[in-house]
Write an enzyme that holds these catalytic residues in place. Structure first.
Site, PDB file in Angstrom:
ATOM      1  NE  ARG A   1      -3.460  -2.265   2.888  1.00 36.49           N
ATOM      2  CZ  ARG A   1      -3.168  -3.387   3.535  1.00 36.49           C
ATOM      3  NH1 ARG A   1      -1.966  -3.540   4.091  1.00 36.49           N
ATOM      4  NH2 ARG A   1      -4.056  -4.363   3.651  1.00 36.49           N
TER       5      ARG A   1
ATOM      6  CE  LYS B   1      -6.405  -0.843   4.647  1.00 32.91           C
ATOM      7  NZ  LYS B   1      -7.660  -1.162   3.946  1.00 32.91           N
TER       8      LYS B   1
ATOM      9  CG  HIS C   1      -4.701   0.584  -4.203  1.00 31.16           C
ATOM     10  ND1 HIS C   1      -4.082   0.465  -2.974  1.00 31.16           N
ATOM     11  CD2 HIS C   1      -5.734  -0.295  -4.178  1.00 31.16           C
ATOM     12  CE1 HIS C   1      -4.724  -0.429  -2.238  1.00 31.16           C
ATOM     13  NE2 HIS C   1      -5.729  -0.902  -2.953  1.00 31.16           N
TER      14      HIS C   1
ATOM     15  NE  ARG D   1      -2.762  -3.529  -1.499  1.00 30.00           N
ATOM     16  CZ  ARG D   1      -2.312  -4.298  -0.503  1.00 30.00           C
ATOM     17  NH1 ARG D   1      -1.016  -4.467  -0.339  1.00 30.00           N
ATOM     18  NH2 ARG D   1      -3.156  -4.886   0.318  1.00 30.00           N
TER      19      ARG D   1
ATOM     20  CG  HIS E   1      -5.781  -8.774   1.465  1.00 35.48           C
ATOM     21  ND1 HIS E   1      -6.056  -9.204   0.184  1.00 35.48           N
ATOM     22  CD2 HIS E   1      -5.594  -7.425   1.368  1.00 35.48           C
ATOM     23  CE1 HIS E   1      -6.037  -8.172  -0.646  1.00 35.48           C
ATOM     24  NE2 HIS E   1      -5.759  -7.084   0.045  1.00 35.48           N
TER      25      HIS E   1
ATOM     26  CE1 TYR F   1      -5.943  -8.341  -7.762  1.00 29.01           C
ATOM     27  CE2 TYR F   1      -6.137  -8.787  -5.412  1.00 29.01           C
ATOM     28  CZ  TYR F   1      -5.856  -7.920  -6.448  1.00 29.01           C
ATOM     29  OH  TYR F   1      -5.492  -6.628  -6.175  1.00 29.01           O
TER      30      TYR F   1
END
Length: 235
Positions: free
Chosen positions: A86, A110, A181, A184, A207, A216
């Site tokens: 990110r 995150k 992004h 990414r 994630h 994906y």
């Protein structure tokens, strides 16, 4: 795609009706809003725009590496694509989080979760060049704990890098909406195209839930179809 548009259309119309009934109930023309408890349809996730491998190559080669700033920008682009970071993770990398001997970086994502991400030989080489030749020149006797710096002595900001990647996309003649992004997404798409498992991609992207990575899955399905067509006797 048509299903996505249907959902969006229904949600827009539902929202308009809710506002209309809210107005009527506020004017006391209705006792209450009959749609107050109606929730909209969940929007189907669509795959983010990506770049082809040739487009990525052109983007990475756009900075002028004869300059210190160009060397920094090339290193940032290489690392962003090599690790699928990110943009906030990229600009926040500190010197102590770069482990060149092992070819990995420690990334804070995150929720302040950290993960180790392999850089690959190409990105390691560019980071080494940047550290050896350009970083101190940019700082001009100033100090910083961050890997990527500006001539003001601070770290690169998300907004500044956003501007840079758009500039380099124009230089590379990439006629697509561009943002950090998208690199990414290119990272994840190209990994899957070359045979990576979805769980591995999940770990690399940071994630917390596989459902986020499952956007994906259709990339993987398309790849399997292609392989089947190419190698199965009745493909």
């Amino acid at each position: 795609a048509s299903d996505v548009y249907k959902r969006q259309t229904i949600n827009r119309k539902l929202s308009s009706l809710k506002h209309f009934f809210y107005y009527l109930s506020k004017k006391k023309l209705l006792k209450s809003n009959p749609l107050i408890k109606f929730a909209g349809l969940k929007n189907a996730k669509s795959l983010p725009k990506s770049l082809s491998e040739d487009e990525v190559e052109g983007l990475l080669e756009a900075p002028d590496i004869k300059t210190d700033v160009g060397m920094r920008d090339r290193s940032m682009l290489e690392l962003l694509y090599a690790c699928g970071l990110r943009v906030s993770e990229l600009v926040g990398i500190q010197l102590t989080e770069v482990i060149l001997s092992d070819g990995v970086i420690r990334v804070t994502g995150k929720g302040s979760k950290t993960r180790l991400v392999p850089m690959g030989e190409e990105a390691v080489d560019w980071i080494k060049k940047y550290l050896a030749e350009s970083r101190q020149n940019i700082l001009n006797k100033q100090t910083s704990k961050f890997l990527f710096v500006t001539n003001r002595g601070g770290e690169m900001t998300r907004q500044a890098f956003w501007y840079l990647i758009k500039k380099y996309a124009l230089m590379a003649n990439i006629d697509k909406p561009m943002s950090p992004h998208i690199l990414r997404h290119a990272f994840a798409t190209h990994l899957i195209n070359h045979g990576a498992d979805l769980r591995v991609v999940q770990m690399l992207l940071g994630h917390s839930d596989i459902s986020t990575t499952q956007i994906y899955t259709h990339v993987a399905r398309e790849r399997l179809k292609k392989l089947h067509q190419e190698h199965h006797p009745r493909g």
